[in-house]
Scaffold this motif. Sequence first.
Motif, PDB file in Angstrom:
ATOM      1  N   ALA A 209      32.663  47.458  27.595  1.00 27.75           N
ATOM      2  CA  ALA A 209      33.113  46.187  28.174  1.00 27.75           C
ATOM      3  C   ALA A 209      33.516  45.193  27.102  1.00 27.75           C
ATOM      4  N   SER A 210      32.919  45.312  25.922  1.00 26.79           N
ATOM      5  CA  SER A 210      33.272  44.373  24.862  1.00 26.79           C
ATOM      6  C   SER A 210      34.641  44.658  24.277  1.00 26.79           C
ATOM      7  N   THR A 211      35.105  45.884  24.375  1.00 29.32           N
ATOM      8  CA  THR A 211      36.406  46.241  23.803  1.00 29.32           C
ATOM      9  C   THR A 211      37.491  46.378  24.855  1.00 29.32           C
ATOM     10  N   GLN A 212      37.144  46.668  26.102  1.00 33.20           N
ATOM     11  CA  GLN A 212      38.120  46.875  27.164  1.00 33.20           C
ATOM     12  C   GLN A 212      37.875  45.874  28.276  1.00 33.20           C
ATOM     13  N   PRO A 213      38.907  45.589  29.099  1.00 33.00           N
ATOM     14  CA  PRO A 213      38.703  44.657  30.213  1.00 33.00           C
ATOM     15  C   PRO A 213      37.782  45.249  31.267  1.00 33.00           C
ATOM     16  N   ARG A 214      37.178  44.367  32.020  1.00 33.42           N
ATOM     17  CA  ARG A 214      36.274  44.800  33.078  1.00 33.42           C
ATOM     18  C   ARG A 214      37.049  45.579  34.131  1.00 33.42           C
ATOM     19  N   PRO A 215      36.375  46.488  34.846  1.00 30.68           N
ATOM     20  CA  PRO A 215      37.096  47.258  35.873  1.00 30.68           C
ATOM     21  C   PRO A 215      37.648  46.387  36.990  1.00 30.68           C
ATOM     22  N   GLU A 216      37.011  45.244  37.262  1.00 28.08           N
ATOM     23  CA  GLU A 216      37.530  44.371  38.319  1.00 28.08           C
ATOM     24  C   GLU A 216      38.871  43.756  37.959  1.00 28.08           C
ATOM     25  N   HIS A 217      39.142  43.623  36.647  1.00 24.54           N
ATOM     26  CA  HIS A 217      40.413  43.040  36.218  1.00 24.54           C
ATOM     27  C   HIS A 217      41.567  44.040  36.283  1.00 24.54           C
TER      28      HIS A 217
END
Length: 799
Positions: free
Chosen positions: A565-573
């Motif tokens: 999550a710190s490197t990639q966007p959240r799944p909700e986005h």
Amino acid sequence: MAATHLDNLVNKHPLVKKLISEIYSTSRAPDANRVWKAYMDLKEAQDAGLSASSSSSTATSLLTQLEPVHLQLILRAIDPSVSRTRSLARAESKRHQSLQQQQSALASGNAPPSILLAEQHASRHAGKIFDAQHPVREYMRRVQIIFRDMRLHSSIVPATSSAVESVPDLADYNHVLSRLASGGHIGPMSSIWNEISALSAKSSSTGVHPNGHTYRELMVGLSRHATEQIERVQKDEASKTLNYSGKKKQLEKSARAAASGAAKYGQILAPSARAAAILAALRTMALLKDMKDHSVTPNHITLDFAARTLRLAGHIDGLHLLMQQAYGIDLTTPDSASAVQKEQQGIAPTTHTLNTLLMALGEQSSVPEMVAAFETVAKPLPSGTSSADDSASGEGVFSTNWKDIFSSMRDRDGEIAQQSGNTDETSVPDAFAYASPQRIAPNTKTFEVLLRHCCTEVDPLRSPVALKTEANAGSISSIAKESTEKALADMQDGGQRALEMERRTRGAYALFAKALLSEALDRSAELLCVTASNLGVEISRSEQAATEADEAASAEDRASSAAIASTQPRPEHTSFAVAPGRAMDADFVPILEPPAFSVTATMVQPFIALASSRKSIGELRWVRSILAKALENKAAEAQVIDAAWRTYSARFAKARQLAAAQKSGNEPALEGLQDLEPLRLNEGRPNEVHAFLKLLRQQHRLASKQAQELEWLLYDRLDERLHDLATNRTRRKIQRVLNHREQKVRAERDRFEEQEREIARKKQAIEARRLRELQKQQQEAQEASVDQSSSHMASTASA
């Protein structure tokens, strides 16, 4: 009009010319003090002429050179910050015209001819207008001088012109009231109201009678005065009792919260503040009664401020009476005929009135009554649901044909034949749907109020006290004391208020909160689709992103998911994909409506706090799913607005390049814009396009901020709380298992020890029995030896 008046200045006195030039000045901004100085110079010259000449015609010649409209314009020119008030009036007129055009365009369903910015209506009473350097007393002195000159002018002018109406008229009084109402200056407003009442009692049917505008300004001033008085009293009381040294901002914030009906920071509402609220409520009820006696229909602004003042005093009976008389909504019998008639007439409360009513019911009544009022006011039943025969026979909307329900208990063929032969018989409605479209669209504040009162209790010492005492029962202080004592008595053991607060903290209304959150989520999804359609952006759910979200949610390793999550966007986005659809068409015109509703973190926090305090992991998991969907909708909304902004910005850039190339006669340098259609300007005015793009960026920033708040609430607070509860539950479970094992081992050890003790006891018993038998044998042997010796001695003696 200004040119006409300036052309008639040839034969007038120089001071009159100067005054009229100041009134109709177009070369510089109007100034109240400059206009007043010119008027005072004219009056001094008139007084000098009056003292030098004995003839009244000479003395009043300067006054007669002014028309009644000039005196009215002077009255309006001495306003504090007159340039601001004039600009506000012009902006109000333009906004009113644009709102009418927007409503007609949206109601017709046709494509608007230009970019439609559906801005919210901002009343001129939203801020204080009276911000002059001189105080209100000086302004009222000037007003009284002008009113006296108006009466003198009216007594002189009819001798020469009978067609001129007398001044001051009702519009002049209403204008002064509008200047005083924004600041809540109740004293000067009372004097103006006394003058209007005196003229209304003396004059005929064509005289000065108060109208809806008059009562509106009085109600606004009364509400503002009550709010400022409560804020001032609360601030003084808090500074005396609490140590707020160096915390001026916190003190002012707490005072403003107390003026809005909910004190903060452990601050108890002062008794004098309660008395001020009760006095304002009694004045509001008297003003409403006076409107009813004069057959004046109040507008929505008057009713909104009246409801706000009644809520500050907790006057539930007054709110019920206001809803019944103004809107025909009886909250005890919501489906009455008067409510249907009022609805057909188009009279409906505003969203602000709905929110004020819900606040008052949440503070003074029960949650079921609050939710029932919300369903009644915001979602009225359609008037065509019940037929005339049902209403005539006394049956309501929910009349049921029991023969259709219990048809399985009868002959089915005969039932169908009977129904086909009798066409007049009523049948069960397919669904009891609410009226569509809704009369009132609830906003974000509505659901925040509902959920806050469903999940939290209300402290009676920091909220309005229920006012149930009549106005003639005694003084205001005694009424406030009695109301406070009643509220404290209800909070004791067994009181209704105490039981209601206990139900809220116990989670008895969790089902209401769940239903409201589900409704809010559905509404946010609908608004997302409407926003995308109005902006011409296509939106679709990404199946791959949804699968990744499910996999991420089912993962057990929290550390790895946090690193991802710190490197990639959240799944909700990434759950939705947007693409410019109709926004690329040349003939498509976008519609930008202000965001009136959104699922926010403030809305969901009360339910999370309630479930967290109850340590209900099931409810927390349910609200997590709701919060995740709300975050998906909000992130998708930000993506839709951003895509629309990029598309229309590129099209606008191409339109500007084509316009610049056309003026210079050169070929336009279209870099990367060949596939775009130029944006059609609104009648050649690019300012509206700039405003449209600016509002798009503002809405994008707002949506992004709300998405960040929801993301923080979901991942940083809710997941952490769930993790803590799950960890504690696992720890307790492990501890229970260990305790059970220890108890089992202890019981087994005790059983073994008991067995060993039993074996030892048996051994001891056997040993004791053996010893007793041995002793018995020894005793018998001893007795036998004694008997032998005795017999031997006897035989020896006989021998």
